[in-house]
Design a protein around this motif. Structure first.
Motif, PDB file in Angstrom:
ATOM      1  N   GLU A 163      30.839  11.276  31.512  1.00  0.00           N
ATOM      2  CA  GLU A 163      31.036  11.319  30.131  1.00  0.00           C
ATOM      3  C   GLU A 163      30.271  10.382  29.452  1.00  0.00           C
ATOM      4  OE1 GLU A 163      35.110  11.313  27.220  1.00  0.00           O
ATOM      5  OE2 GLU A 163      35.303  10.022  29.331  1.00  0.00           O
ATOM      6  N   GLN A 164      30.069   9.093  30.020  1.00  0.00           N
ATOM      7  CA  GLN A 164      29.120   8.430  29.374  1.00  0.00           C
ATOM      8  C   GLN A 164      27.606   8.844  29.149  1.00  0.00           C
ATOM      9  OE1 GLN A 164      29.367   3.835  29.785  1.00  0.00           O
ATOM     10  NE2 GLN A 164      27.798   4.358  31.503  1.00  0.00           N
ATOM     11  N   ALA A 165      27.125   9.658  30.237  1.00  0.00           N
ATOM     12  CA  ALA A 165      26.103  10.181  30.175  1.00  0.00           C
ATOM     13  C   ALA A 165      25.757  11.131  29.000  1.00  0.00           C
ATOM     14  CB  ALA A 165      25.570  10.748  31.594  1.00  0.00           C
ATOM     15  N   THR A 166      26.879  11.554  28.553  1.00  0.00           N
ATOM     16  CA  THR A 166      26.779  12.762  27.467  1.00  0.00           C
ATOM     17  C   THR A 166      26.573  11.821  26.208  1.00  0.00           C
ATOM     18  OG1 THR A 166      29.166  12.648  26.808  1.00  0.00           O
ATOM     19  CG2 THR A 166      28.334  14.184  28.853  1.00  0.00           C
ATOM     20  N   GLY A 167      26.870  10.652  25.971  1.00  0.00           N
ATOM     21  CA  GLY A 167      26.857   9.899  24.977  1.00  0.00           C
ATOM     22  C   GLY A 167      28.173   9.831  24.174  1.00  0.00           C
ATOM     23  N   ALA A 168      29.164  10.498  24.440  1.00  0.00           N
ATOM     24  CA  ALA A 168      30.353  10.844  23.870  1.00  0.00           C
ATOM     25  C   ALA A 168      31.242   9.472  23.887  1.00  0.00           C
ATOM     26  CB  ALA A 168      31.147  11.941  24.457  1.00  0.00           C
ATOM     27  N   CYS A 169      31.036   8.698  24.893  1.00  0.00           N
ATOM     28  CA  CYS A 169      31.555   7.204  25.091  1.00  0.00           C
ATOM     29  C   CYS A 169      30.831   6.212  25.767  1.00  0.00           C
ATOM     30  CB  CYS A 169      32.822   7.623  26.065  1.00  0.00           C
ATOM     31  SG  CYS A 169      34.160   8.617  25.669  1.00  0.00           S
ATOM     32  N   PHE A 170      31.039   5.137  25.485  1.00  0.00           N
ATOM     33  CA  PHE A 170      30.204   4.009  26.043  1.00  0.00           C
ATOM     34  C   PHE A 170      31.287   3.204  26.623  1.00  0.00           C
ATOM     35  CE2 PHE A 170      27.629   5.537  22.497  1.00  0.00           C
ATOM     36  CZ  PHE A 170      26.490   5.834  23.335  1.00  0.00           C
ATOM     37  N   PHE A 171      31.443   3.119  27.786  1.00  0.00           N
ATOM     38  CA  PHE A 171      32.247   2.102  28.733  1.00  0.00           C
ATOM     39  C   PHE A 171      31.552   1.028  29.218  1.00  0.00           C
ATOM     40  CE2 PHE A 171      33.500   6.434  29.753  1.00  0.00           C
ATOM     41  CZ  PHE A 171      34.664   6.625  28.931  1.00  0.00           C
ATOM     42  N   ARG A 185      37.491  -5.092  29.780  1.00  0.00           N
ATOM     43  CA  ARG A 185      36.870  -3.807  29.648  1.00  0.00           C
ATOM     44  C   ARG A 185      36.853  -3.643  28.010  1.00  0.00           C
ATOM     45  NH1 ARG A 185      39.446   0.968  33.489  1.00  0.00           N
ATOM     46  NH2 ARG A 185      37.362   1.833  32.658  1.00  0.00           N
ATOM     47  N   VAL A 186      35.522  -3.256  27.562  1.00  0.00           N
ATOM     48  CA  VAL A 186      35.582  -3.099  26.063  1.00  0.00           C
ATOM     49  C   VAL A 186      34.980  -1.662  25.979  1.00  0.00           C
ATOM     50  CG1 VAL A 186      34.437  -3.914  24.075  1.00  0.00           C
ATOM     51  CG2 VAL A 186      34.926  -5.362  25.795  1.00  0.00           C
ATOM     52  N   ASN A 187      35.593  -0.671  25.673  1.00  0.00           N
ATOM     53  CA  ASN A 187      35.248   0.819  25.599  1.00  0.00           C
ATOM     54  C   ASN A 187      35.028   1.260  24.070  1.00  0.00           C
ATOM     55  OD1 ASN A 187      35.275   1.010  28.364  1.00  0.00           O
ATOM     56  ND2 ASN A 187      37.430   1.190  28.380  1.00  0.00           N
ATOM     57  N   LEU A 188      34.060   2.192  23.853  1.00  0.00           N
ATOM     58  CA  LEU A 188      33.690   2.752  22.800  1.00  0.00           C
ATOM     59  C   LEU A 188      33.885   4.390  22.948  1.00  0.00           C
ATOM     60  CD1 LEU A 188      30.813   0.784  21.338  1.00  0.00           C
ATOM     61  CD2 LEU A 188      32.986   0.267  20.916  1.00  0.00           C
ATOM     62  N   VAL A 189      35.006   5.053  22.445  1.00  0.00           N
ATOM     63  CA  VAL A 189      35.268   6.183  22.954  1.00  0.00           C
ATOM     64  C   VAL A 189      35.274   7.259  21.675  1.00  0.00           C
ATOM     65  CG1 VAL A 189      36.447   5.517  24.938  1.00  0.00           C
ATOM     66  CG2 VAL A 189      37.788   6.067  22.887  1.00  0.00           C
ATOM     67  N   ASP A 190      35.110   8.324  21.897  1.00  0.00           N
ATOM     68  CA  ASP A 190      35.117   9.530  21.086  1.00  0.00           C
ATOM     69  C   ASP A 190      34.186   9.354  19.794  1.00  0.00           C
ATOM     70  OD1 ASP A 190      37.349  10.713  22.328  1.00  0.00           O
ATOM     71  OD2 ASP A 190      38.712   9.509  21.067  1.00  0.00           O
ATOM     72  N   VAL A 191      33.082   9.135  20.501  1.00  0.00           N
ATOM     73  CA  VAL A 191      31.873   8.942  19.504  1.00  0.00           C
ATOM     74  C   VAL A 191      31.638   9.999  18.837  1.00  0.00           C
ATOM     75  CG1 VAL A 191      29.255   8.234  19.443  1.00  0.00           C
ATOM     76  CG2 VAL A 191      31.029   6.919  21.202  1.00  0.00           C
ATOM     77  N   ALA A 192      31.486  10.048  17.331  1.00  0.00           N
ATOM     78  CA  ALA A 192      31.170  11.198  16.651  1.00  0.00           C
ATOM     79  C   ALA A 192      31.084  10.848  15.184  1.00  0.00           C
ATOM     80  CB  ALA A 192      32.386  12.102  16.670  1.00  0.00           C
ATOM     81  N   ASP A 193      29.889  11.241  14.653  1.00  0.00           N
ATOM     82  CA  ASP A 193      29.746  11.206  13.167  1.00  0.00           C
ATOM     83  C   ASP A 193      29.442   9.643  12.763  1.00  0.00           C
ATOM     84  OD1 ASP A 193      30.002  13.924  12.507  1.00  0.00           O
ATOM     85  OD2 ASP A 193      32.334  13.562  12.489  1.00  0.00           O
TER      86      ASP A 193
END
Length: 164
Positions: free
Chosen positions: A51-59, A72-80
């Motif tokens: 999923e991270q490889a798609t750029g949709a999330c950064f874990f 842990r610090v996650n950035l998920v649901d990356v859009a717009d």
């Protein structure tokens, strides 16, 4: 001082140890991940990496000087240009400002490496520590939310505005 690192395949053993050691502690403030999470950890980790490889999330993991994961610090649901921020710190590492430092570091990465302009976050009303971290790192409340049947707040952070 621990620093955040983008999640890699080789983080799996330390990340699993972190999740196991802190399971009861985390379950006191957020929904428990459940036994399947631990039983299927290797598959779950591989799915996160894909999923991270798609750029949709950064874990990210917060790693100390001896290689232990302490957060842990996650950035998920990356859009717009935005993403949702989530974080957790090991019980043994709380009270030292690690969450605040890690969120600040993630903010910097969000702008400089991921091209984001805003972050969103949620927390329960009874999680004063998390609300304080969000306030210290430039997040402002935007409204009430329900988090698994518990009252909470939603927050937003404009990454183009400087914070202290």
């Amino acid at each position: 001082m621990p620093r955040i690192q983008l999640l890699r395949f080789d983080h799996a053993p330390a990340l699993l140890a972190f999740e196991r050691a802190n399971r009861a502690y985390f379950a006191a403030s957020v929904a428990d991940r459940g036994d399947r999470y631990f039983a299927d950890f290797d598959e779950r980790h591989a799915a996160l990496m894909a999923e991270q490889a798609t750029g949709a999330c950064f874990f990210h993991v917060l790693v100390d000087d001896v290689g232990d994961v302490v957060g842990r610090v996650n950035l998920v649901d990356v859009a717009d240009g935005s993403a949702e921020l989530g974080y957790r710190i090991a019980e043994r590492a709380t009270g030292r400002g690690l969450a605040t430092a890690a969120v600040r570091e993630a903010r910097g990465l969000a702008v400089a490496q991921y091209g984001l302009t805003a972050l969103r976050a949620v927390t329960t009303l009874d999680n004063a520590g998390s609300r304080a971290v969000l306030a210290r790192t430039g997040f402002v409340p935007t409204g009430d939310v329900d988090l698994d049947g518990r009252p909470g707040l939603s927050f937003v952070c404009d990454l183009l505005v400087e914070t202290v």
